[in-house]
Scaffold this motif. Structure first.
Motif, short mmCIF file in Angstrom:
data_model
loop_
_atom_site.label_atom_id
_atom_site.label_comp_id
_atom_site.label_asym_id
_atom_site.label_seq_id
_atom_site.Cartn_x
_atom_site.Cartn_y
_atom_site.Cartn_z
N GLY B 72 0.82 -1.21 0.00
CA GLY B 72 0.00 0.00 0.00
C GLY B 72 0.85 1.26 0.00
N THR B 86 -6.60 1.98 -0.61
CA THR B 86 -7.06 0.96 0.33
C THR B 86 -7.07 -0.39 -0.40
N CYS B 138 -5.41 -2.57 -5.09
CA CYS B 138 -5.87 -1.49 -4.23
C CYS B 138 -6.68 -0.48 -5.04
#
Lengths: 132, 148
Positions: B72, B86, B138
């Protein structure tokens, strides 16, 4: 490198998958998707790309030394990054990340001409080692 | 190598990740950011008894946690200020057990697209052996969403 000794499976023949290159721990295969392999949107169906990636990863395991007599995928994961187009040759390179006694972890990149990334994949295989 | 959509090289964010003191879950777990540059972030964790399950090896969730964070954060170094990401999907292979010593999760960007971001991470033990390999997808979100 020679395809003379290569025993091509019925699935490879049906899908038009061919072996392009072999190295220790890696294998490259190709497939030119036909109209029959398109999804509703007209792009190459993800299952076809999955079959190609699975083939590249499975084939890469047979290049290991000491040899492997059987490799069966029991887990496959794909990330579809850009759409594959019908008629555009797809090239999948499978690589062995780790080979244990009973399982092996592999990865794969599927590229379109010009190196455009179409998908990345990883696969876990149940393997049977060659008994010396 | 990252390709696809034009994206920023957020060197400022990489530097501030590197400079920040561990807080939140990182403090709880004992993880720290060891390296950060656009497209690549390395997290470290010194594994001890607090990270092991009953079988005596580092619990998979701990390894997944540092891999997920490395992935991330590596994506965030190629995002503009004001945007973060996210995880919406993650897969991991545990390749060999880890018991103790420094674990390193090396996260790298595979591809940045408009709505989806792809990354991978390798986790190594203190002898540089591959412990786990992860990949994730993500989604970009405004920075700070869901916080406070």
């Amino acid at each position: 490198m020679s395809s003379q000794t290569e025993v091509v499976s019925p699935a490879w023949r049906w899908l038009g998958i061919s072996l392009v290159e072999l190295g220790e721990g890696n294998a490259t295969v190709e497939m030119t998707p036909t109209d029959d392999m398109a999804n509703h949107a007209g792009f190459v169906h993800g299952g076809m790309i999955t079959a190609l990636a699975d083939s590249a990863m499975g084939r890469s395991l047979y290049t290991l030394n000491p040899g492997i007599v059987r490799a069966m995928s029991f887990d496959l994961k794909l990330s579809f990054i850009s759409a594959g187009k019908v008629g555009e040759k797809l090239r999948a390179t499978g690589r062995v990340v780790h080979a244990g006694r009973r399982t092996a972890v592999t990865e794969c990149r599927v590229e379109a001409p010009g190196g455009r990334l179409v998908a990345t994949a990883s696969g876990t295989f149940a393997i049977t080692r060659n008994k010396e | 190598m990252s390709r696809g959509l034009e994206h920023v090289q957020n060197i400022g964010r990489a530097n501030s990740l590197l400079a920040a003191e561990p807080a939140g879950w990182m403090e709880t777990l004992g993880a720290r950011i060891a390296q950060a540059e656009p497209g690549r972030v390395v997290l470290e964790l010194v594994a001890g008894p607090q990270h092991r399950h009953g079988g005596g090896v580092v619990q998979g969730g701990v390894i997944t946690q540092i891999a997920d964070a490395a992935m991330g954060m590596s994506l965030a170094t190629l995002q503009e200020d004001g945007m973060w990401n996210t995880t919406i999907e993650l897969k991991i292979n545990f390749i060999r057990p880890a018991i103790q010593g420094r674990l390193r999760a090396v996260g790298r960007v595979v591809e940045m697209r408009q709505t989806l971001l792809f990354s991978e991470a390798d986790v190594f033990d203190d002898q540089d052996r591959l412990v786990a390999r992860a990949s994730s997808t993500c989604m970009p979100v405004p920075e700070g969403q869901g916080r406070e």
